[in-house]
Design a protein around this motif. Sequence first.
Motif, PDB file in Angstrom:
ATOM      1  N   ILE A  53      10.872  42.761  55.843  1.00  0.00           N
ATOM      2  CA  ILE A  53      10.931  43.927  56.735  1.00  0.00           C
ATOM      3  C   ILE A  53      12.142  43.849  57.659  1.00  0.00           C
ATOM      4  O   ILE A  53      12.873  44.834  57.862  1.00  0.00           O
ATOM      5  CB  ILE A  53       9.625  44.056  57.531  1.00  0.00           C
ATOM      6  CG1 ILE A  53       8.455  44.366  56.590  1.00  0.00           C
ATOM      7  CG2 ILE A  53       9.747  45.119  58.602  1.00  0.00           C
ATOM      8  CD1 ILE A  53       7.099  44.348  57.270  1.00  0.00           C
ATOM      9  N   PHE A  54      12.375  42.678  58.212  1.00  0.00           N
ATOM     10  CA  PHE A  54      13.508  42.482  59.110  1.00  0.00           C
ATOM     11  C   PHE A  54      14.825  42.733  58.370  1.00  0.00           C
ATOM     12  O   PHE A  54      15.736  43.418  58.864  1.00  0.00           O
ATOM     13  CB  PHE A  54      13.462  41.066  59.692  1.00  0.00           C
ATOM     14  CG  PHE A  54      14.649  40.735  60.562  1.00  0.00           C
ATOM     15  CD1 PHE A  54      14.715  41.159  61.879  1.00  0.00           C
ATOM     16  CD2 PHE A  54      15.725  40.015  60.049  1.00  0.00           C
ATOM     17  CE1 PHE A  54      15.815  40.868  62.668  1.00  0.00           C
ATOM     18  CE2 PHE A  54      16.824  39.723  60.836  1.00  0.00           C
ATOM     19  CZ  PHE A  54      16.870  40.161  62.154  1.00  0.00           C
ATOM     20  N   PHE A  55      14.921  42.131  57.157  1.00  0.00           N
ATOM     21  CA  PHE A  55      16.158  42.292  56.381  1.00  0.00           C
ATOM     22  C   PHE A  55      16.392  43.750  56.011  1.00  0.00           C
ATOM     23  O   PHE A  55      17.515  44.261  56.103  1.00  0.00           O
ATOM     24  CB  PHE A  55      16.068  41.434  55.113  1.00  0.00           C
ATOM     25  CG  PHE A  55      17.298  41.504  54.247  1.00  0.00           C
ATOM     26  CD1 PHE A  55      18.425  40.744  54.534  1.00  0.00           C
ATOM     27  CD2 PHE A  55      17.340  42.360  53.148  1.00  0.00           C
ATOM     28  CE1 PHE A  55      19.557  40.818  53.730  1.00  0.00           C
ATOM     29  CE2 PHE A  55      18.462  42.439  52.354  1.00  0.00           C
ATOM     30  CZ  PHE A  55      19.583  41.668  52.645  1.00  0.00           C
ATOM     31  N   ASN A  56      15.340  44.427  55.626  1.00  0.00           N
ATOM     32  CA  ASN A  56      15.469  45.822  55.204  1.00  0.00           C
ATOM     33  C   ASN A  56      15.823  46.731  56.377  1.00  0.00           C
ATOM     34  O   ASN A  56      16.626  47.653  56.253  1.00  0.00           O
ATOM     35  CB  ASN A  56      14.171  46.282  54.545  1.00  0.00           C
ATOM     36  CG  ASN A  56      14.293  47.703  54.005  1.00  0.00           C
ATOM     37  OD1 ASN A  56      15.058  47.947  53.085  1.00  0.00           O
ATOM     38  ND2 ASN A  56      13.545  48.626  54.593  1.00  0.00           N
ATOM     39  N   TYR A  57      15.214  46.460  57.541  1.00  0.00           N
ATOM     40  CA  TYR A  57      15.430  47.317  58.699  1.00  0.00           C
ATOM     41  C   TYR A  57      16.763  47.031  59.375  1.00  0.00           C
ATOM     42  O   TYR A  57      17.499  47.946  59.748  1.00  0.00           O
ATOM     43  CB  TYR A  57      14.274  47.139  59.689  1.00  0.00           C
ATOM     44  CG  TYR A  57      14.424  47.974  60.936  1.00  0.00           C
ATOM     45  CD1 TYR A  57      14.170  49.342  60.908  1.00  0.00           C
ATOM     46  CD2 TYR A  57      14.817  47.400  62.147  1.00  0.00           C
ATOM     47  CE1 TYR A  57      14.309  50.111  62.040  1.00  0.00           C
ATOM     48  CE2 TYR A  57      14.966  48.161  63.289  1.00  0.00           C
ATOM     49  CZ  TYR A  57      14.710  49.526  63.238  1.00  0.00           C
ATOM     50  OH  TYR A  57      14.842  50.278  64.367  1.00  0.00           O
ATOM     51  N   VAL A  58      17.037  45.721  59.573  1.00  0.00           N
ATOM     52  CA  VAL A  58      18.235  45.353  60.334  1.00  0.00           C
ATOM     53  C   VAL A  58      19.477  45.313  59.451  1.00  0.00           C
ATOM     54  O   VAL A  58      20.496  45.953  59.734  1.00  0.00           O
ATOM     55  CB  VAL A  58      18.028  44.004  61.049  1.00  0.00           C
ATOM     56  CG1 VAL A  58      19.322  43.578  61.773  1.00  0.00           C
ATOM     57  CG2 VAL A  58      16.881  44.083  62.019  1.00  0.00           C
ATOM     58  N   VAL A  59      19.400  44.572  58.343  1.00  0.00           N
ATOM     59  CA  VAL A  59      20.589  44.369  57.512  1.00  0.00           C
ATOM     60  C   VAL A  59      20.889  45.609  56.671  1.00  0.00           C
ATOM     61  O   VAL A  59      21.956  46.192  56.742  1.00  0.00           O
ATOM     62  CB  VAL A  59      20.406  43.124  56.631  1.00  0.00           C
ATOM     63  CG1 VAL A  59      21.640  42.945  55.725  1.00  0.00           C
ATOM     64  CG2 VAL A  59      20.202  41.897  57.482  1.00  0.00           C
ATOM     65  N   LEU A  60      19.871  45.985  55.851  1.00  0.00           N
ATOM     66  CA  LEU A  60      20.111  47.129  54.962  1.00  0.00           C
ATOM     67  C   LEU A  60      20.162  48.451  55.717  1.00  0.00           C
ATOM     68  O   LEU A  60      20.890  49.353  55.349  1.00  0.00           O
ATOM     69  CB  LEU A  60      19.025  47.179  53.880  1.00  0.00           C
ATOM     70  CG  LEU A  60      18.971  45.983  52.921  1.00  0.00           C
ATOM     71  CD1 LEU A  60      17.875  46.180  51.890  1.00  0.00           C
ATOM     72  CD2 LEU A  60      20.308  45.779  52.224  1.00  0.00           C
ATOM     73  N   GLY A  61      19.350  48.598  56.762  1.00  0.00           N
ATOM     74  CA  GLY A  61      19.271  49.875  57.462  1.00  0.00           C
ATOM     75  C   GLY A  61      20.389  50.099  58.457  1.00  0.00           C
ATOM     76  O   GLY A  61      20.786  51.238  58.690  1.00  0.00           O
TER      77      GLY A  61
END
Length: 444
Positions: free
Chosen positions: A26-34
């Motif tokens: 969730i963190f990677f998807n929200y912060v990095v990818l998003g």
Amino acid sequence: MKFGTYQFSRREKILLVLLAVVVGIIFFNYVVLGKQLPAYRELRGRLKAGQERLAAARQAAASAAELAKKADQARAAWEAARLHLGFTLRGTAPFLEAAQPRDQSLQVLAFRPLPVEKRDPFRVYPYEVTVSGPYPALQDYISQLESLPALTAIHNLKILARQGNNAAVEASFIIDLYDLGEGNPLPAAVALFPSGRVDGFTPPAGAVAAGDGANGAGASPGQGETAGNKPASLSTASASGTVPQNLPPASPAPAGNPGTNPATQPVLAFPADAGQAPQYTLPRLAKDGLVPGPAFQEPLAGNGDVWLEELRVLRNVGPFYVLERPAALAGMNLGRSIGVTLSKDKTKAELKVDLRGRYTRLQGYAGIDDSFANSSGKVKVTIFADGRQLYQGEIRPGDYPQYLDLPLFLVQQLTFSLEWQPGGIGDYDQLLATLASLHFSPAD
């Protein structure tokens, strides 16, 4: 795994690991990818665009000198084309002054300006014109407007007979004045000029003739050399004693001016104003100087075009004289040529001939003889028809001669006014201005 006094079972450990993985995803998807990745992509796109603009700027900077040179050449070509075609009238005020009818019997009922139009690359000033008067005066006025030294177009012409007066007509039309100001330095606009001629130096059929000139022999097409052929040989012409040398004489005369050499300066062998009977013709160049030409004879009707030296001469200040050889103009040999010597000390010359309204068109050339290609002067040529300026142009040594094609409807007297002006570098200031192969088309 033990947390304080609590002992985690195997199942709980697996659930905790899965929870940590889910939180990490969730963190990677929200912060990095998003957030981070789009910002990175946008930054990379900006960097790439900036690099492309920088490369284009470097390329433009490298070619800036060449582009500036081409722009100067384009402006010079446009100015040369404009002057070559005689479009010297600029601005609406001079146009309105020049557009006044010269025939007092023609009455201007309306000369109303219409909204200015933008026709790339020009700005156009249309005028709605209504005039009333005799039909011949209307024809003369239309010819006057068409021969103005400006780029104009007449359209929507309507002519109606005036009720109760069979001799008068009323005409309305629109004349468009194309602005040829400094804001339109486009050489491509030459395509809009009369006949769409890009090479204004190209003569019409039968206009070029290299005949005996002064001897009065008939000249016919095909005898002369056209532009691009072998230029007239100065050594051959010099042998005849009629062509001044390009270089100044080595005698005690002042350096750089061939006009001080008696062999290069035409001298009148007869008194110009000594009570003699008027000759009404142009003088000829003889071994001892200028001698009177043959007695004037009216050109025979029905024999085609009439040459300049065949017309009645009313005024000859210079003097203008008939060359005994074809004029050499930028490598082009033209017979039936009239010349006048100008210099810093003798800057003006004028020739007036009598037309009596018998001719409809003038065709020929104006140039500076190649024997004075190294002169430092230039010549302003102005042609007046019954006192109204019909043409104005500028000729320089070594340039192609300016082709003249002017309407002469109802013109009584035609005046050629030549003025010497400083033109730049050169070995001397004297020159031989030439009116070559000038012929007049008679009215039917």
